[in-house]
Design a protein around this motif. Structure first.
Motif, PDB file in Angstrom:
ATOM      1  N   GLY A 158       1.429   9.453  -1.243  1.00 22.44           N
ATOM      2  CA  GLY A 158       1.024  10.458  -0.264  1.00 22.44           C
ATOM      3  C   GLY A 158       0.825   9.893   1.129  1.00 22.44           C
ATOM      4  O   GLY A 158       0.526  10.618   2.063  1.00 22.44           O
ATOM      5  N   GLY A 159       0.969   8.563   1.275  1.00 16.93           N
ATOM      6  CA  GLY A 159       0.798   7.916   2.575  1.00 16.93           C
ATOM      7  C   GLY A 159      -0.647   7.574   2.872  1.00 16.93           C
ATOM      8  O   GLY A 159      -1.557   7.884   2.105  1.00 16.93           O
ATOM      9  N   PHE A 160      -0.855   6.926   3.997  1.00 16.15           N
ATOM     10  CA  PHE A 160      -2.193   6.530   4.445  1.00 16.15           C
ATOM     11  C   PHE A 160      -2.142   6.258   5.938  1.00 16.15           C
ATOM     12  O   PHE A 160      -1.075   6.067   6.506  1.00 16.15           O
ATOM     13  N   ALA A 161      -3.303   6.254   6.570  1.00 16.50           N
ATOM     14  CA  ALA A 161      -3.397   5.938   7.997  1.00 16.50           C
ATOM     15  C   ALA A 161      -3.485   4.426   8.149  1.00 16.50           C
ATOM     16  O   ALA A 161      -4.411   3.806   7.627  1.00 16.50           O
ATOM     17  N   LYS A 162      -2.528   3.843   8.834  1.00 19.30           N
ATOM     18  CA  LYS A 162      -2.535   2.398   9.054  1.00 19.30           C
ATOM     19  C   LYS A 162      -3.539   2.040  10.137  1.00 19.30           C
ATOM     20  O   LYS A 162      -3.723   2.774  11.114  1.00 19.30           O
ATOM     21  N   ALA A 163      -4.187   0.903   9.952  1.00 13.63           N
ATOM     22  CA  ALA A 163      -5.076   0.386  10.995  1.00 13.63           C
ATOM     23  C   ALA A 163      -4.218   0.044  12.213  1.00 13.63           C
ATOM     24  O   ALA A 163      -3.091  -0.442  12.072  1.00 13.63           O
ATOM     25  N   ASP A 164      -4.748   0.317  13.383  1.00 14.15           N
ATOM     26  CA  ASP A 164      -3.997   0.105  14.622  1.00 14.15           C
ATOM     27  C   ASP A 164      -4.955  -0.404  15.686  1.00 14.15           C
ATOM     28  O   ASP A 164      -5.905   0.299  16.040  1.00 14.15           O
ATOM     29  N   VAL A 165      -4.713  -1.603  16.188  1.00 15.72           N
ATOM     30  CA  VAL A 165      -5.621  -2.198  17.173  1.00 15.72           C
ATOM     31  C   VAL A 165      -5.670  -1.400  18.469  1.00 15.72           C
ATOM     32  O   VAL A 165      -6.632  -1.517  19.222  1.00 15.72           O
ATOM     33  N   ALA A 207       0.836  -1.203   0.000  1.00 19.24           N
ATOM     34  CA  ALA A 207       0.000   0.000   0.000  1.00 19.24           C
ATOM     35  C   ALA A 207       0.866   1.247   0.000  1.00 19.24           C
ATOM     36  O   ALA A 207       0.596   2.208  -0.735  1.00 19.24           O
ATOM     37  N   GLY A 208       1.932   1.240   0.772  1.00 13.72           N
ATOM     38  CA  GLY A 208       2.835   2.382   0.820  1.00 13.72           C
ATOM     39  C   GLY A 208       3.512   2.653  -0.507  1.00 13.72           C
ATOM     40  O   GLY A 208       3.732   3.806  -0.875  1.00 13.72           O
ATOM     41  N   SER A 209       3.803   1.581  -1.256  1.00 10.80           N
ATOM     42  CA  SER A 209       4.439   1.774  -2.558  1.00 10.80           C
ATOM     43  C   SER A 209       3.441   2.297  -3.594  1.00 10.80           C
ATOM     44  O   SER A 209       3.831   2.954  -4.552  1.00 10.80           O
TER      45      SER A 209
END
Length: 130
Positions: free
Chosen positions: A62-69, A56-58
């Motif tokens: 512009g980046g993204f918000a990663k899911a975080d438990v 996804a990063g590649s």
């Protein structure tokens, strides 16, 4: 013609996530890339797909918000319908999900519960809407 083809969730470990959804929800694996960066589960006309955070990063410079438990879940969910919400919630938790909302009966007769999957995505487990 436009067709809704898939939903992709960005996850830490594609194969581990695929195995979770296979074991809990009985979905069939359609495909996993040789490098384990992308996988699909057959859900009928559309697929539930997973891409590694690295892939996804590649793709998203512009980046993204990663899911975080450990953070609040995103304002989106995927849903599974079952006749026995309690049993499926229990199975999900036994396979690594976290209970988010206990099963509750809605005024219209539907039973609804929420768990968070291995990466923290919300999963609704419910009965059919009457």
């Amino acid at each position: 013609m436009i067709k809704f083809a898939y939903t992709i969730l960005y996850v830490n470990d594609v194969e581990k996530t695929i195995i979770f959804y296979e074991n809990v929800f009985g979905l069939q694996r359609r495909f996993i890339s040789p490098d384990n960066d992308y996988g699909e589960l057959d859900t009928g006309a559309t697929t539930l797909s997973f891409a590694s955070n690295t892939l996804a990063g590649s793709n998203l410079k512009g980046g993204f918000a990663k899911a975080d438990v450990s953070a609040k879940p995103f304002g989106i969910e995927i849903g599974f319908v079952t006749e026995d919400v309690d049993a499926l919630v229990k199975k999900a938790v036994e396979n690594g999900a976290t209970l988010y909302e206990e099963p509750k009966q809605k005024p219209w007769g539907q039973t609804v519960a929420y768990v968070r999957d291995l990466d923290g995505f919300l999963v609704e487990i419910c009965t059919e809407v009457n």
